[in-house]
Design a protein around this motif. Structure first.
Motif, PDB file in Angstrom:
ATOM      1  N   GLU A 173      49.875  45.173  42.535  1.00  0.00           N
ATOM      2  CA  GLU A 173      50.029  44.077  43.490  1.00  0.00           C
ATOM      3  C   GLU A 173      48.740  43.782  44.252  1.00  0.00           C
ATOM      4  O   GLU A 173      48.549  42.673  44.760  1.00  0.00           O
ATOM      5  CB  GLU A 173      51.156  44.390  44.485  1.00  0.00           C
ATOM      6  CG  GLU A 173      52.564  44.308  43.903  1.00  0.00           C
ATOM      7  CD  GLU A 173      52.879  45.473  42.978  1.00  0.00           C
ATOM      8  OE1 GLU A 173      52.104  46.461  43.001  1.00  0.00           O
ATOM      9  OE2 GLU A 173      53.876  45.399  42.236  1.00  0.00           O
ATOM     10  N   MET A 174      47.849  44.772  44.336  1.00  0.00           N
ATOM     11  CA  MET A 174      46.602  44.590  45.078  1.00  0.00           C
ATOM     12  C   MET A 174      45.507  43.937  44.237  1.00  0.00           C
ATOM     13  O   MET A 174      44.520  43.439  44.781  1.00  0.00           O
ATOM     14  CB  MET A 174      46.101  45.940  45.585  1.00  0.00           C
ATOM     15  CG  MET A 174      46.968  46.572  46.646  1.00  0.00           C
ATOM     16  SD  MET A 174      47.073  45.559  48.146  1.00  0.00           S
ATOM     17  CE  MET A 174      45.349  45.498  48.624  1.00  0.00           C
ATOM     18  N   VAL A 175      45.673  43.932  42.924  1.00  0.00           N
ATOM     19  CA  VAL A 175      44.612  43.425  42.052  1.00  0.00           C
ATOM     20  C   VAL A 175      44.380  41.941  42.297  1.00  0.00           C
ATOM     21  O   VAL A 175      43.234  41.479  42.453  1.00  0.00           O
ATOM     22  CB  VAL A 175      44.971  43.683  40.575  1.00  0.00           C
ATOM     23  CG1 VAL A 175      43.924  43.062  39.651  1.00  0.00           C
ATOM     24  CG2 VAL A 175      45.065  45.178  40.304  1.00  0.00           C
ATOM     25  N   GLY A 176      45.447  41.169  42.340  1.00  0.00           N
ATOM     26  CA  GLY A 176      45.295  39.732  42.555  1.00  0.00           C
ATOM     27  C   GLY A 176      44.656  39.413  43.889  1.00  0.00           C
ATOM     28  O   GLY A 176      43.886  38.445  44.012  1.00  0.00           O
ATOM     29  N   LYS A 177      44.964  40.224  44.941  1.00  0.00           N
ATOM     30  CA  LYS A 177      44.396  39.967  46.262  1.00  0.00           C
ATOM     31  C   LYS A 177      42.912  40.299  46.326  1.00  0.00           C
ATOM     32  O   LYS A 177      42.215  39.824  47.223  1.00  0.00           O
ATOM     33  CB  LYS A 177      45.158  40.789  47.302  1.00  0.00           C
ATOM     34  CG  LYS A 177      46.642  40.436  47.373  1.00  0.00           C
ATOM     35  CD  LYS A 177      47.383  41.334  48.327  1.00  0.00           C
ATOM     36  CE  LYS A 177      48.874  40.998  48.332  1.00  0.00           C
ATOM     37  NZ  LYS A 177      49.631  41.891  49.247  1.00  0.00           N
ATOM     38  N   MET A 178      42.429  41.106  45.405  1.00  0.00           N
ATOM     39  CA  MET A 178      41.005  41.442  45.373  1.00  0.00           C
ATOM     40  C   MET A 178      40.187  40.395  44.631  1.00  0.00           C
ATOM     41  O   MET A 178      38.959  40.358  44.757  1.00  0.00           O
ATOM     42  CB  MET A 178      40.806  42.814  44.715  1.00  0.00           C
ATOM     43  CG  MET A 178      41.428  43.965  45.497  1.00  0.00           C
ATOM     44  SD  MET A 178      41.423  45.514  44.586  1.00  0.00           S
ATOM     45  CE  MET A 178      39.687  45.779  44.420  1.00  0.00           C
TER      46      MET A 178
END
Length: 1348
Positions: A355-360
């Motif tokens: 879930e954090m990949v897209g926000k990075m």
């Protein structure tokens, strides 16, 4: 340069230091070689080490070491990793071996330590792993740590120029690291020394620091809390207690390691004192941490990034760090920032949540990534591509949630600044990840695409996006989303035909994309019809307000009425009966969409569809005779639809071809013979008219829309190739030589056949014997051959450069390939015999035309595949429309093919065999159906005459079988008959009689005889064929077969064909094992056992002749003999008064051989022939027995060894060893029973020979020579020996039971009588080990003893 040596007993050696220089290493190698040459002690073996006269403490001396061992050190620096590893293992193995000395160990350690300073590319790798391996494998008693420290001090002393000193420091770090790696640092003072040296070495150069700190990190992971607090941390604390400005990746990474491992030692108070924050995840230090990361470089993926990611993820501060500090710092990227950012992102992606990949993937980060990807020649392109692969790996996870996928794809498309990501980055990222996208992600991507197409003015990007959108419509994840797919299709149609404001370029691309999206693959036609119906309904709402012409609107409205009528009727019809409506619905809707692009063509097809649909749906009513007659003359609606499909198939649109295949798959189950004949007319080369549409168009336009299919791509490439090869002289005239029955080469072959006459068609096993031809025949043969070749040279045309088909030929070839696709669809269905048989001859004719034409190889391969599939059909729906006479006619045509197409038989023989077998299978199926329907089953009754229903098939096979054996050049393939005899064909049993005649006929060629035997073998394996014959008839045929076989076996000689005999023995084995033959044993006619007795006697004679030396023949002959109950050592004649058989070898010395009774008789003398002095023994010939574990085999083997020992020692005079098949006469002895015994020592090392000979006395009568020898050695007086000899002669004159103890019978006689003992061996003894006299080598060792 000459080396000075001291005048001592041992050669001196000059001290030489390599200092990491390759030239000095070469010099050291020369010194080692010279030192070895001066050593006088020889080296024996790879592990041998000669101890030098110098003290063992001098580790630099290689004196006395094996050169092969020294060469291993040079292999440690090899560029090949496997070579280095092998050399390392060899060095360690030498050191661990018992032959290794202390001097060798000292030299090895010193050499390895010194090699760590080498500046060669791979030297340090090999030396380091070897040193670590030795330190781990050798105990500390033999190799102390002090030895390593001394080697480091002596070998790695920093001296020389700057580069050499740096190399020495690198070597020191690696050496101390090897000590640490081996786990030898148990002493605290030594550990502190190593830590300090590693710290000192890390400060020499920046690139040494990662290596040194890597060893320190491993040390921290190994020690406990007490050791760390008391020894390690005091040494490391000054180096790690640095401010943010002085920190490096290595120091901060080590600090995080010790903080995580020992949180109570490196606690928050320490962090607060040094960094002003409680931990690395404290937001107070994010600014300094960002500055540290972006201002330092790393040669690769540094472990610091992973540790930071883990700390931030666990604390929940990752997004805060990335969004608030790291991402803004990338706004003005430099090359260093770009490299560090992409490296850090790649490391973070491996540990953070999905879930954090897209926000990075924020704007600045994606901008750096896209910019680097666009510069494909840049130095950082591989790093950017690796980062993209990491993102793809996250997307392809099976456990990733749809929300995480959507977040990643949305940020990639939006934040990169290019929705058409692949086009602008010159990659295939979106295309590659599409296959692993989930349904929700696809919906989101399409929404992004549609919004961009609607709002953007970048035409090329819009074209790219709608093309990808069309591919996503057929995505497997969207298979059930019919409404969604229909809405996307309508979106494309809206931009293609109903948006006047769109540019012409985009409108044209939208039209192409729309019709390509209609080419939608569906497993079921009903799914396709549902999808098209929903799309048609929505497009219909756009037509009234569009700018299309009134004529098209009129046709469209008429089409809408028909579609609505079909839909209404389908809703009230059962699903099983709605196939007609589905077919017409798909055709109508596709023609309606095509009406928007090509009104003229579509209007004609729609008019024909109206007529077909009205006929297909009309109700059956009473009609007048005139109306019925008119209806009968009208073609069936399926035929009209088939004609429409063929017209669409010839079109240049790939969409139409897909429609045809989809519709045809549903029509195939209801196809009529006339409809199928329309397709067969296209592929039949004898038909000149084909329903090609636009045949005069350019080939490139005909093939322009075929890039979606692999087959069409191949067609396009061929057309382009032929256009490139056109020259100014124009196209060469294409000559279709295959339309003629014979080419010029084939004519030459036929003329040669005519010239050779009867010798023309000899097989590979036979040839023309020139010696058999007279001078007149030779002269006429030369004239005939010369005339044939002369005509060939005259008739041979000038070869033209014809490397391509003309355009019309290419179009026709590809059209036929598409028609073959339709026929292939039929092979997956259950067809009637009439339909499947109707396709066979056109397919075979097409294969004949294309088989020798290389330019039509694609068509040939496709034809052969379809023909094989069609002839492999095993299930038929019905057989009502076919008669047995029709199948007989087809079979007759197939049998006539080889004679009419002799030149083609090498190419189509396998296909012809397949077709003949298929017709036979159909005939058998039809026969069973007819018998079942008529109720006239035979109920087990056997008939001698052929069955009435298949009499035509039987007569064809029998007549052609006779021609095959009579004509030596028969072109009919042998497999036609061999395959037929495998099928459950009852009438095949009636072919036994002609096959026996041909297998043993005197006028039949040898190779034909062999084939006849093979056919008989296949026939006797066919239980159904044999069961159709009654027992008297089968007994009669079996008696004939055995009589002929007996004659062949009796007449067999050295000139007999071993292959023929081998096949004959195989046949007889099959006959013996045949269940139907086994039933004859209890018959009233006397049983089959009596039939086999004459052949059994003939096989015994064959065995005695010693024939069958060939491997396969020997094997099958042995198997047959055992199966018949014959012992392998059975003699030629019975012992009771049978006639004797002599051989040439026995006649040379005028001796006679008789046979001894018994299947497993051992060597036994029948008796002496009075005063004539002729010894009569039993001699047999057989093959070598295989090993077995039967009782008594061990004793027989031991007895055999003792006989061989006696033979090697070579008895003379009265004791003679006779070879197999040879009787030897021995002259009578003049002395009174005196026999000289020559007892040689077989081998001096066999001291237990006496024991062996003593044990031989307990053996059977086959070891009488050994018993005789043992008795001679036991007796001390000449009188005792004489008496024992008389007892033994009494034993030889009477039979002795096997296994019984020998008892000597005293028998008196004259002193001058003849003494002779013949020792004859069994067939298990090898002929080269059984000799009549000792060999020359053994004569030197023999000794003599006198025997009375």
């Amino acid at each position: 340069m000459k080396k000075k040596t001291a005048k001592t007993g041992a050669p001196a050696e000059t001290e030489t230091s390599l200092n990491g220089n390759e030239n000095k290493e070469v010099k050291a190698r020369e010194l080692e070689d010279k030192s070895k040459d001066e050593t006088s002690v020889p080296v024996d073996g790879l592990n041998a080490v000669v101890i030098a006269s110098k003290p063992a403490s001098n580790t630099k001396s290689s004196k006395g070491l094996n050169q092969q061992f020294l060469d291993l050190f040079w292999k440690l620096a090899d560029k090949d990793a496997s070579t280095r590893l092998s050399a390392s293992l060899e060095v360690i193995k030498h050191i661990e071996s018992a032959h290794s000395s202390d001097s060798q160990l000292s030299y090895t350690v010193g050499r390895l330590v010194q090699g760590l300073a080498s500046n060669r590319e791979c030297a340090r790798h090999g030396y380091y792993i070897t040193l670590v391996g030795i330190l781990k494998s050798v105990n500390t008693t033999r190799l102390t740590n002090q030895t390593v420290h001394d080697a480091i001090k002596n070998r790695l002393e920093a001296e020389g120029n700057k580069k050499e000193r740096i190399d020495q420091h690198v070597g020191q770090v690696l050496a101390y690291g090897a000590l640490l790696k081996s786990g030898r640092l148990t002493d605290k003072e030594e550990m502190l020394l190593v830590i300090n040296n590693l710290i000192i070495g890390s400060k020499i150069k920046n690139y040494i620091q990662p290596v040194a700190y890597g060893f320190l990190e491993e040390l921290c992971q190994q020690v406990d809390v007490g050791t760390f607090k008391g020894i390690v941390w005091p040494a490391l604390k000054p180096e790690l207690s640095l401010s943010w400005e002085n920190q490096t990746f290595d120091t901060l990474n080590l600090l995080l390691v010790v903080h995580n491992k020992f949180p109570k030692v490196v606690d928050k108070r320490f962090w607060k004192e040094v960094f002003g924050s409680s931990s690395i995840s404290d937001p107070e230090c994010f600014s300094e941490l960002t500055t540290l990361i972006l201002t330092h470089s790393s040669p690769g993926d540094h472990p610091l990034f992973t540790r930071i990611a883990n700390s931030l993820s666990e604390s929940g501060k990752l997004l805060d760090f990335w969004s608030s500090h790291f991402e803004p710092a990338l706004e003005s990227p430099t090359n260093l920032k770009s490299v560090t950012a992409m490296t850090m992102l790649t490391s973070f992606l491996k540990v953070v949540d999905d879930e954090m990949v897209g926000k990075m993937l924020q704007k600045n980060m994606m901008s750096i990534l896209v910019t680097t990807l666009q510069a494909k020649e840049g130095a950082n392109f591989e790093l950017a591509d690796s980062t993209l692969e990491s993102i793809k790996t996250v997307l392809a996870k099976e456990t990733i949630s749809p929300e995480a996928q959507i977040s990643i794809m949305e940020n990639v498309l939006n934040n990169s600044g290019h929705v058409a990501f692949d086009k602008n980055t010159n990659t295939r990222f979106i295309a590659n990840v599409s296959s692993c996208l989930k349904k929700e992600t696809i919906v989101k991507i399409v929404d992004i695409y549609r919004r961009f197409v609607t709002e953007s003015s970048r035409t090329q990007d819009k074209i790219t996006l709608i093309q990808h959108l069309a591919k996503l419509i057929s995505h497997p994840a969207m298979q059930r989303e019919v409404d969604w797919k229909a809405s996307q299709l309508v979106f494309l149609a809206q931009w293609a035909y109903f948006t006047p404001t769109a540019s012409k370029v985009f409108t044209s691309a939208a039209k192409e994309t729309f019709h390509r999206a209609l080419d939608h693959p569906s497993k079921k036609l009903e799914d396709l019809s549902t999808f098209l119906s929903k799309a048609f309904e929505q497009v219909n709402q756009l037509v009234p307000d569009s700018n299309i012409s009134d004529e098209v609107k009129t046709l469209w409205n008429s089409l809408v009425k028909n579609v609505q009528q079909i839909q209404k009727k389908n809703r009230s019809t059962k699903q099983t009966d709605s196939w007609t409506g589905q077919v017409f619905l798909v055709l109508y809707i596709n023609m309606g969409f095509e009406l928007l692009r090509q009104p003229t063509l579509s209007s004609e097809v729609i008019a024909e569809l109206d007529t077909c649909y009205s006929k297909a749906t009309e109700k059956v009513t009473k009609k007048s005779k005139a109306a019925k007659a008119l209806a009968e003359t009208d073609p069936h609606w399926l035929e009209v639809v088939t004609d429409i499909l063929l017209s669409l198939l010839s079109s240049k649109q790939h969409l139409f071809r897909s429609i045809v295949v989809s519709v045809w798959s549903l029509l195939a189950e209801h196809i009529t013979p006339n409809a199928l004949q329309q397709i067969l007319d296209v592929i039949d080369p004898s038909k000149k008219e084909t329903p090609l549409v636009d045949a005069d168009e350019d080939v490139e336009s005909d093939l322009s829309d075929e890039e979606e299919s692999a087959e069409e791509e191949e067609e396009k490439s061929e057309v382009e190739e032929e256009e490139e090869e056109e020259d100014d002289d124009g196209e060469d005239e294409f000559s279709d030589g295959m339309d003629e029955e014979e080419t010029i080469t084939d004519k030459l072959r036929m003329r040669i056949h005519e010239a050779l006459g009867d010798s023309a068609a000899l097989t590979d096993t036979e040839s023309v014997d020139i010696d058999d031809l007279s001078d007149g025949q030779m002269e006429s043969l030369n004239k005939a051959l010369g005339s044939a070749f002369k005509e060939f040279r005259k008739a041979r045309p000038v070869r033209k450069n014809v490397n391509k088909l003309p355009k019309e030929g290419t179009v026709l070839m590809h059209f036929r390939i598409r028609c073959l696709d339709l026929i292939e669809v039929l092979t997956d269905k259950e067809l009637s015999i009439s339909l499947s048989a109707a396709t066979m001859m056109p397919l075979l004719s097409l294969l004949e035309v294309t088989v020798k034409e290389p330019l039509q190889k694609p068509l040939m391969d496709r034809t052969r595949i379809v023909l094989r599939k069609m002839t492999n059909i095993r299930r038929f729906t019905d057989s009502k429309d076919v008669q047995m006479e029709d199948l007989v006619k087809l079979l007759q045509i197939l049998f006539s093919k080889p004679y009419a197409k002799k030149a083609l038989m090498p190419y189509i023989s396998d296909d012809l065999v397949q077709c003949c077998s298929y017709i036979l299978r159909c005939a058998l199926h039809l026969n069973r159906v007819n018998e079942s329907s008529a109720g006239n089953l035979t109920n087990g009754k056997k008939k001698e005459e052929p069955h009435a229903d298949i009499d035509g098939v039987y007569q064809l096979y029998r007549s052609n079988l006779s021609k095959f054996f009579i004509k030596r050049d028969s072109p009919v393939p042998f497999a036609v008959f061999s395959r037929a005899l495998v099928y459950p064909w009852p009438d095949a049993g009636l072919l036994v009689e002609p096959l026996i005649e041909n297998a043993f006929g005197p006028t039949i060629l040898n190779n034909r005889k062999l084939q006849a035997v093979q056919l008989l073998t296949a026939l006797f394996r066919n239980s159904i064929a044999l069961s159709s014959m009654d027992q008297p008839l089968l007994t009669k045929r079996l008696h004939s077969l055995l009589q002929c076989s007996q004659r062949v076996v009796e007449e067999a000689g050295s000139d007999s064909k071993p292959k023929y005999l081998n096949e004959l023995f195989i046949l007889l084995r099959v006959v013996l094992l045949c269940p139907e033959v086994a039933k004859l044993k209890g018959s009233a006619s006397g049983g089959s056992a009596q039939l086999w007795d004459p052949f059994k006697a003939a096989l015994t004679v064959f065995t005695a002749k010693g024939l069958g030396k060939q491997k396969d023949l020997k094997k099958n002959h042995t198997a047959l003999a055992r199966l018949m109950g014959l012992a392998l050592d059975e003699t030629i004649t019975a012992a009771a008064g049978g006639p004797s058989t002599t051989t040439k070898s026995s006649l040379k010395k005028d001796t006679t051989r008789t046979a001894a009774a018994g299947a497993k008789s051992t060597t036994k003398n029948i008796g002496a022939a009075g005063e004539s002095g002729i010894v009569v023994g039993s001699v047999m010939t057989t093959t070598k027995k295989t090993k077995s574990n039967r009782p008594g085999d061990k004793e027989k083997k031991e007895a055999k060894k003792r006989r061989m020992t006696a033979s090697a020692e070579g008895f003379t005079n009265d004791v003679t060893f006779a070879q197999v098949d040879i009787d030897i006469d021995v002259a009578p002895e003049d002395d009174d029973g005196v026999v000289q015994e020559v007892v040689g020592d077989r081998k001096k090392r066999r001291k237990d020979s006496k024991k062996t000979m003593t044990e031989s006395h307990e053996d059977t009568n086959s070891n009488q020579v050994e018993s005789l020898k043992e008795e001679v050695k036991k007796k001390k007086s000449k009188k005792e020996v004489d008496n024992e000899t008389l007892k033994e002669e009494e034993t030889l004159s009477t039979p002795v039971d096997e296994g019984s103890t020998e008892e000597a019978n005293i028998k008196t006689g004259k002193k001058k009588r003849q003494q002779q003992t013949t020792i004859e061996t069994t067939t298990d003894d090898r002929r080269d080990e059984i000799t009549g006299t000792p060999s020359p080598a053994k004569k030197k060792k023999k000794r003599k003893s006198t025997i009375d």
